[in-house]
Write a protein that holds these residues in place. Sequence first.
Motif: not given
Length: 761
Positions: A332-333, A338-339, A358-362
Amino acid sequence: MAKTHKLNTAKRKELRRKEEENLRILAEKVVEYDVKTSKASMFADLPITETTLKGLKEAAFVKMTEIQKNAIPVALKGYDILGAAKTGSGKTLAFLIPVIEKLIHERWTEFDGLGAVIISPTRELAMQIYEVLVKIGRYSTFSAGLVIGGKDVKFEMERISKINILIGTPGRILQHMDQAVGLNTSNIQMLVLDEADRCLDMGFKKTLDAIVSNLPPNRQTLLFSATQSQSLADLARLSLTDYKSVGTLDVLQPGNSPATPKSLEQSYINVSLPDKLDVLFSFIKSHLKSKMIVFLSSSKQVHFVYESFRKMQPGISLMHLHGRQNQTARTDTLDKFIRAQHVCLFATDVVARGIDFPSVDWVVQADCPEDADTYIHRAGRSARYGKSGKCLIFLTPQEEAGFLKRLKTKSIEPNRLNIKPSKKRSIKPQLQSLLFKDPELKYLAQKAFISYVRSIYIQKDREVFKFDELPLNEFAASLGLPGAPKIKMKGMKSIEKAKELKNTSRQLLSLSKADDDGNIVEDKNKPVRAKYDKMFQRKNQTVLSEHYLNITKSGSLSDEEEDFMTIKRTDHELREVDLPHEVLPSSKRALKKALSKKASLSTKGNPTKLIFDDEGNAHPVYELEGEEGFHKKGNPELQKKEFLSKESQIMAQVDVEDKQIAKQKKQEKKRRQLEALRREQEANESDYSYDDNSGPAVAYLGTGNLSDDMHSESESEDSRPPKKARFQVSDVEDIHNDFIEIEEPQTLESLESLTAKLIQN
Ligand code: ADP
Ligand code: MG
């Protein structure tokens, strides 16, 4: 009717002839293809089949990445490959395309059984590889199977014979090789190790060697990772003697440019250990519109930081992910993370490698990683596929110089950020009061403390991790604890040893300490634990004791940390107790007593063995009878013969029984060893487990409606049980729109102002 049939057969024949012709032409093109001179940049420029091209196109893969350009043609030519390329640079396709193509060129059909095995060190990663394969292989006729551990091995076994491309974690793959009757490994054409350096390290050594021993030596082998630390000995284990090194030069020859992606901004802050949580909390509060992963050194650290920060409500959704969580929660986590757009995930290194978030800023490395390679993998969860991303590492004054030196060997030089003293805000008072009110949280803090100290203690790199310089009391206070739990170290254990232990199942650990009846025999090295157990069982009053029992029941305290640490918690609910001999289990004491009796007897010469008659009188085994009586019984020679033959008959009988017992024991031992190896790997994987309730996913790549298969919720028992596709390309793009930009600090002033921003409340 007959006519149509004939026509169809003719048509089919013609089609097959055409296919054969195409394959022959392709094979020629593969041979002619020269990676060095080729200007090909699209997948369509490669000598690969229409089937694969179509799958790639539909999955929106059109232009190749560098590693794909370099590795695919070489792999198509049949070479073994040691492939290295930065995180997020598209290594997955670099090995999946050659796997599919190889089987097509071998004229493999769905009835030919297992043709390729792809090994991943974690379940999550295996799952992602599987999903990519299913996406790009949808027009081929092969079936792909995912075996990542789960309860229903039998269910998997029934289906495994139908799998052409098997993806899984080492332990589960070996288990199937050992147990599945239908699994024929003798024709395997290809072996792939993703995150190869991890697959080959100590934790998986035995299992991997066992898997490899099942594979035909003439198979093709592909190894891929962002960090390749393979020694020649490791490669020899895979019989990899003649291979091509493929990859971006900077990874293969460190010193040219950093092994991390160009689009990744890297910085570090010097934070003393007792200030870490303050700075982390401030950082999170000043980045509420971000998606971030915070890496901590252990599950217990993650658990405590997550629970305590949650109570202080920083204003962003918090999540946590570690190997000791139940598997549904982890699934679940992972899905939610991811979403999600704005979220902070606290995690252990369980997700440091390979996972395509996808799209991890930090990426925040709040605890220093064990080495530069781990830094690279953690940092690589951001800035994937050319996208931008930021990585911040907290280094304590003790770690700073040493770790920066390690990073420099990989040409990584993060920018230093400073925290303005005036901007510092402490959460210590809040933590103290939370812990005061909540014994459970206090207990988690104690565990986190011990766990962290332990993690430093076992580190190999003493130039970075200086155990003796840990400010223990201040650190404890920073977690809100009234004093430092006392920890006594026993013997030195290397990080490798600890890793091996970590990869060993808890059941196995307790199994090895069980007596023949399966009772757990208390280890002499763990006397305090026994004492506390008794104490708590007796009292069983406080919340803490309840926790303690839970933990000890599940084996958490009996794991690796207890092996070299004796906990003596003087400042808290537990009082220090010396080892009292009465806590030794009675059976053990009895054994000891018996042994000492034997020892004392042995000093007095051989004891005489006695037998007892019906009246209970004792006699020696062989009693001398009088000469007269002996002669009365008849001819002495005959008597001697008779006696010898009787005794040898008895001995022969005993011998047979002994042999049987020995054989049984041997068989049992072998069974236990096999079981142990299997459990070891299960445990290893359970740390990275994905979904315990699932059987293998067998996807038929060529059905064309594979995605329907993948999403089907209502598969009947006997139909193929596909895994749900969780990561879709559209997700990647949607979420990425929420990226937050922070200008790159150019001057000291801008650095200062960025730092101020970082810690702004
Ligand atoms: P690595 O294994 O090198 O860390 P992955 O194989 O996980 O990298 O790929 C990283 C990301 O890049 C994934 O999201 C993947 O879908 C994307 N990707 C890989 N190759 C291509 C390509 N040729 N075109 C577009 N996207 C790609
Ligand atoms: Mg990868």
